[in-house]
Design a protein around this motif. Sequence first.
Motif, PDB file in Angstrom:
ATOM      1  N   ILE A 129       0.866  -1.195   0.000  1.00  6.90           N
ATOM      2  CA  ILE A 129       0.000   0.000   0.000  1.00  6.90           C
ATOM      3  C   ILE A 129       0.896   1.236   0.000  1.00  6.90           C
ATOM      4  CG2 ILE A 129      -1.776   1.251   1.297  1.00  6.90           C
ATOM      5  CD1 ILE A 129      -2.595  -1.461   2.550  1.00  6.90           C
ATOM      6  N   ILE A 130       0.698   2.090  -0.996  1.00  3.32           N
ATOM      7  CA  ILE A 130       1.618   3.242  -1.114  1.00  3.32           C
ATOM      8  C   ILE A 130       0.884   4.585  -1.033  1.00  3.32           C
ATOM      9  CG2 ILE A 130       3.371   1.942  -2.385  1.00  3.32           C
ATOM     10  CD1 ILE A 130       2.356   3.383  -4.948  1.00  3.32           C
ATOM     11  N   TRP A 132       0.828   9.061  -1.811  1.00  3.50           N
ATOM     12  CA  TRP A 132       0.730   9.895  -3.013  1.00  3.50           C
ATOM     13  C   TRP A 132       1.906  10.836  -3.216  1.00  3.50           C
ATOM     14  CZ3 TRP A 132       1.174  14.483  -0.715  1.00  3.50           C
ATOM     15  CH2 TRP A 132       0.644  14.639   0.570  1.00  3.50           C
ATOM     16  N   LYS A 156      -1.487  -1.573  -4.050  1.00  2.00           N
ATOM     17  CA  LYS A 156      -2.594  -0.612  -4.067  1.00  2.00           C
ATOM     18  C   LYS A 156      -2.045   0.810  -4.096  1.00  2.00           C
ATOM     19  CE  LYS A 156      -5.086   1.669  -1.181  1.00  2.00           C
ATOM     20  NZ  LYS A 156      -5.303   2.926  -1.925  1.00  2.00           N
ATOM     21  N   LEU A 157      -2.473   1.549  -5.116  1.00  4.02           N
ATOM     22  CA  LEU A 157      -1.996   2.920  -5.303  1.00  4.02           C
ATOM     23  C   LEU A 157      -2.786   3.862  -4.401  1.00  4.02           C
ATOM     24  CD1 LEU A 157      -2.066   2.639  -9.181  1.00  4.02           C
ATOM     25  CD2 LEU A 157      -0.147   2.111  -7.651  1.00  4.02           C
ATOM     26  N   ALA A 158      -2.252   5.056  -4.220  1.00  5.46           N
ATOM     27  CA  ALA A 158      -2.975   6.068  -3.448  1.00  5.46           C
ATOM     28  C   ALA A 158      -4.075   6.664  -4.333  1.00  5.46           C
ATOM     29  CB  ALA A 158      -2.025   7.153  -2.991  1.00  5.46           C
ATOM     30  N   GLU A 159      -5.240   6.863  -3.768  1.00  9.76           N
ATOM     31  CA  GLU A 159      -6.385   7.316  -4.573  1.00  9.76           C
ATOM     32  C   GLU A 159      -6.168   8.696  -5.200  1.00  9.76           C
ATOM     33  OE1 GLU A 159      -6.174   6.265  -1.383  1.00  9.76           O
ATOM     34  OE2 GLU A 159      -8.055   6.672  -0.341  1.00  9.76           O
ATOM     35  N   GLY A 189      -8.568   3.784   0.517  1.00 11.55           N
ATOM     36  CA  GLY A 189      -7.841   3.127   1.591  1.00 11.55           C
ATOM     37  C   GLY A 189      -8.731   2.259   2.465  1.00 11.55           C
ATOM     38  N   GLY A 193      -7.668  -0.869   0.452  1.00 16.89           N
ATOM     39  CA  GLY A 193      -6.497  -1.026   1.310  1.00 16.89           C
ATOM     40  C   GLY A 193      -6.801  -1.956   2.474  1.00 16.89           C
ATOM     41  N   ALA A 194      -7.945  -1.724   3.100  1.00 11.55           N
ATOM     42  CA  ALA A 194      -8.324  -2.554   4.256  1.00 11.55           C
ATOM     43  C   ALA A 194      -8.570  -4.000   3.823  1.00 11.55           C
ATOM     44  CB  ALA A 194      -9.558  -1.968   4.937  1.00 11.55           C
ATOM     45  N   PHE A 207       3.516  -1.252   3.988  1.00 10.56           N
ATOM     46  CA  PHE A 207       2.707  -0.030   3.953  1.00 10.56           C
ATOM     47  C   PHE A 207       3.592   1.196   4.098  1.00 10.56           C
ATOM     48  CE2 PHE A 207       0.896   3.323   6.623  1.00 10.56           C
ATOM     49  CZ  PHE A 207      -0.222   3.700   5.892  1.00 10.56           C
ATOM     50  N   GLY A 209       2.753   5.345   4.695  1.00 12.06           N
ATOM     51  CA  GLY A 209       1.705   6.349   4.853  1.00 12.06           C
ATOM     52  C   GLY A 209       1.734   6.897   6.262  1.00 12.06           C
ATOM     53  N   SER A 210       0.602   7.383   6.721  1.00 13.97           N
ATOM     54  CA  SER A 210       0.570   8.031   8.029  1.00 13.97           C
ATOM     55  C   SER A 210       0.674   7.003   9.160  1.00 13.97           C
ATOM     56  CB  SER A 210      -0.726   8.827   8.173  1.00 13.97           C
ATOM     57  OG  SER A 210      -1.813   7.940   8.080  1.00 13.97           O
ATOM     58  N   THR A 213      -2.770   5.387  10.082  1.00 12.37           N
ATOM     59  CA  THR A 213      -3.199   4.315   9.173  1.00 12.37           C
ATOM     60  C   THR A 213      -2.294   3.095   9.314  1.00 12.37           C
ATOM     61  OG1 THR A 213      -3.999   6.006   7.644  1.00 12.37           O
ATOM     62  CG2 THR A 213      -3.805   3.797   6.768  1.00 12.37           C
ATOM     63  N   VAL A 217      -3.456  -0.719   9.822  1.00 14.75           N
ATOM     64  CA  VAL A 217      -3.038  -1.792   8.912  1.00 14.75           C
ATOM     65  C   VAL A 217      -2.439  -2.950   9.722  1.00 14.75           C
ATOM     66  CG1 VAL A 217      -1.278  -2.363   7.160  1.00 14.75           C
ATOM     67  CG2 VAL A 217      -2.748  -0.351   6.854  1.00 14.75           C
ATOM     68  N   MET A 220      -5.132  -4.942  11.395  1.00 13.93           N
ATOM     69  CA  MET A 220      -5.854  -5.822  10.469  1.00 13.93           C
ATOM     70  C   MET A 220      -4.993  -7.013  10.060  1.00 13.93           C
ATOM     71  SD  MET A 220      -8.031  -3.219   8.058  1.00 13.93           S
ATOM     72  CE  MET A 220      -6.792  -2.004   7.732  1.00 13.93           C
TER      73      MET A 220
HETATM   74  P1  ADP Z   1      -2.450  10.270   3.934  1.00 16.48           P
HETATM   75  O1  ADP Z   1      -3.266  10.665   5.134  1.00 16.48           O
HETATM   76  O2  ADP Z   1      -1.181  10.989   3.860  1.00 16.48           O
HETATM   77  O3  ADP Z   1      -3.199  10.211   2.641  1.00 16.48           O
HETATM   78  P2  ADP Z   1      -2.719   7.496   4.519  1.00 16.48           P
HETATM   79  O4  ADP Z   1      -1.878   6.779   5.481  1.00 16.48           O
HETATM   80  O5  ADP Z   1      -4.155   7.686   4.863  1.00 16.48           O
HETATM   81  O6  ADP Z   1      -1.951   8.813   4.232  1.00 16.48           O
HETATM   82  O7  ADP Z   1      -2.671   6.789   3.098  1.00 16.48           O
HETATM   83  C1  ADP Z   1      -1.581   6.063   2.608  1.00 16.48           C
HETATM   84  C2  ADP Z   1      -2.100   4.856   1.853  1.00 16.48           C
HETATM   85  O8  ADP Z   1      -2.857   4.056   2.752  1.00 16.48           O
HETATM   86  C3  ADP Z   1      -3.047   5.182   0.699  1.00 16.48           C
HETATM   87  O9  ADP Z   1      -2.828   4.245  -0.360  1.00 16.48           O
HETATM   88  C4  ADP Z   1      -4.408   4.972   1.329  1.00 16.48           C
HETATM   89  O10 ADP Z   1      -5.395   4.633   0.374  1.00 16.48           O
HETATM   90  C5  ADP Z   1      -4.141   3.798   2.238  1.00 16.48           C
HETATM   91  N1  ADP Z   1      -5.097   3.680   3.345  1.00 16.48           N
HETATM   92  C6  ADP Z   1      -5.794   4.660   3.964  1.00 16.48           C
HETATM   93  N2  ADP Z   1      -6.596   4.140   4.932  1.00 16.48           N
HETATM   94  C7  ADP Z   1      -6.405   2.800   4.928  1.00 16.48           C
HETATM   95  C8  ADP Z   1      -6.928   1.709   5.690  1.00 16.48           C
HETATM   96  N3  ADP Z   1      -7.816   1.885   6.653  1.00 16.48           N
HETATM   97  N4  ADP Z   1      -6.484   0.462   5.402  1.00 16.48           N
HETATM   98  C9  ADP Z   1      -5.557   0.259   4.451  1.00 16.48           C
HETATM   99  N5  ADP Z   1      -5.041   1.240   3.696  1.00 16.48           N
HETATM  100  C10 ADP Z   1      -5.435   2.505   3.914  1.00 16.48           C
END
Ligand code: ADP
Length: 463
Positions: A129-130, A132, A156-159, A189, A193-194, A207, A209-210, A213, A217, A220
């Motif tokens: 999961i990446i 943006w 899975k790309l970032a939306e 996500g 992503g979930a 993964f 990201g933040s 999240t 992850v 889960m």
């Molecule tokens: P940001 O807040 O900077 O967008 P996120 O951590 O929310 O960072 O997003 C990073 C990646 O994690 C994206 O690909 C996003 O779609 C995915 N993501 C966000 N929420 C979830 C989730 N609950 N489970 C899995 N993947 C997620």
Amino acid sequence: MITSINPYTEQAICSVFAAEEPDVDRAVQAARKALKHPEWRLLSGTERGHLMNRLADLADKHGEVLAAIETLDNGKPLSVSRSYDVPHFSEVLRYYAGWADKNPGSVIDVGPKKMAYTVKQPVGVCGQIIPWNYPLDMAAWKLGPALSCGNTVVLKLAEQTPLSMLYVASLVREAGFPPGVINIINGRGGEAGAALARHPDVNKIAFTGSTATGKEVMRMAAGTLKAVTLETGGKSPLIVFDDANLKQAVRWAHEGIMANQGQVCTATSRLLVQDGIYDRFVERFKAFTEETSVLGDPFEPQTYQGPQVGKAQAERIMSYISSAQDSGAEVFHPHKHPVPSKGYFTPPTILTNVGTKTAAFREEIFGPVAAIARFSSEEEALEIANATRYGLAGAVFTKDLGRAHRVARDLEAGMVWVNSSNDSDVRVPFGGVKESGLGRELGEDGLRGYYTVKAVHVNLTDE
Ligand code: ADP
């Protein structure tokens, strides 16, 4: 569907399919099937490396298109997409292609009656999961080591930024990867992503990201005890001692927080400056920022700073700036050119007199906002630097060799730069401690999350 927005024009670029749980399941099943398929399973490491090199060559061949897509979708300057994002994508694939036939097991001496050896085997289906901020490069960091070790992947790309990697998907086929080895999906996500993080047939989740999240992850993934690697948030300190080369410190401090619109997990966003150099540093840092920060159309060659990736992100950054102001910080926006009236821009921002307990000093802003605090002693600098739940990176500027290494040792961080910042390298491990992550990417260490070690015991006797 998900509509991708150009952050400079604020217009829709196009709508792309948003995968949901059944689509994720189909991708996972394809990856499972490919894992067992002789076309992939029976390849030697050398042959896997050839496929990866072919993909890298194709990315270079399509470099101009990929750079333009990256800039359109993400807002980063074309000069950067062209000189950094695209070449780094192929660099990472080539680096890990090189490892594909250089990652052997070992033979262990257990005496004359027995032979024991280990083999490194793929973990299996890897869910990846990446985010943006570097859509192509974060994909390469994930695909490189996974393919090198013989895994299959569902990426899975970032939306917000799916377009460049969806283009790469067509190159994957042309490179000759067997069907199902690389599955690239786009989706939200909380849904796609979930679904990936929970899926019982996924063996590993990687993964970026933040931190919030990342924790979700991990929770889960615990359902089926998946292997997990996480690269999450940061609030990295950059410490400038009195004896530092001022010009050098200013140049790297600027790059460390203003590059990529400040949307970098390892951004050195907290600047700690020693009393004796503080005034001169702040003055030079403001002047350098004013000179360098040309905001504008990311397709124009002189642009240094494009828009933030999206509206929500820009608003979030501005709210941190006003909360800093409310709590007594002085706010400077050093830039010569006006902030464009259209596009999700935030001005480059320097905060001084910012309390070390305030949100702007403690939380990850993910924008071009530098918070500067002063310190007197090395001990105090380390205390402030380490007073955070994050531990991704840190930087130290000094000419004192002993101090440089002491501070490098004592910073609670996965990476430390001495007299530079964010000067990462494909050959050097990247990752954090504390709430900044788990495991490493890049370098030889980046392979570790992608193989398991099997031990084989061979009885050499008739007993
Ligand atoms: P940001 O807040 O900077 O967008 P996120 O951590 O929310 O960072 O997003 C990073 C990646 O994690 C994206 O690909 C996003 O779609 C995915 N993501 C966000 N929420 C979830 C989730 N609950 N489970 C899995 N993947 C997620």
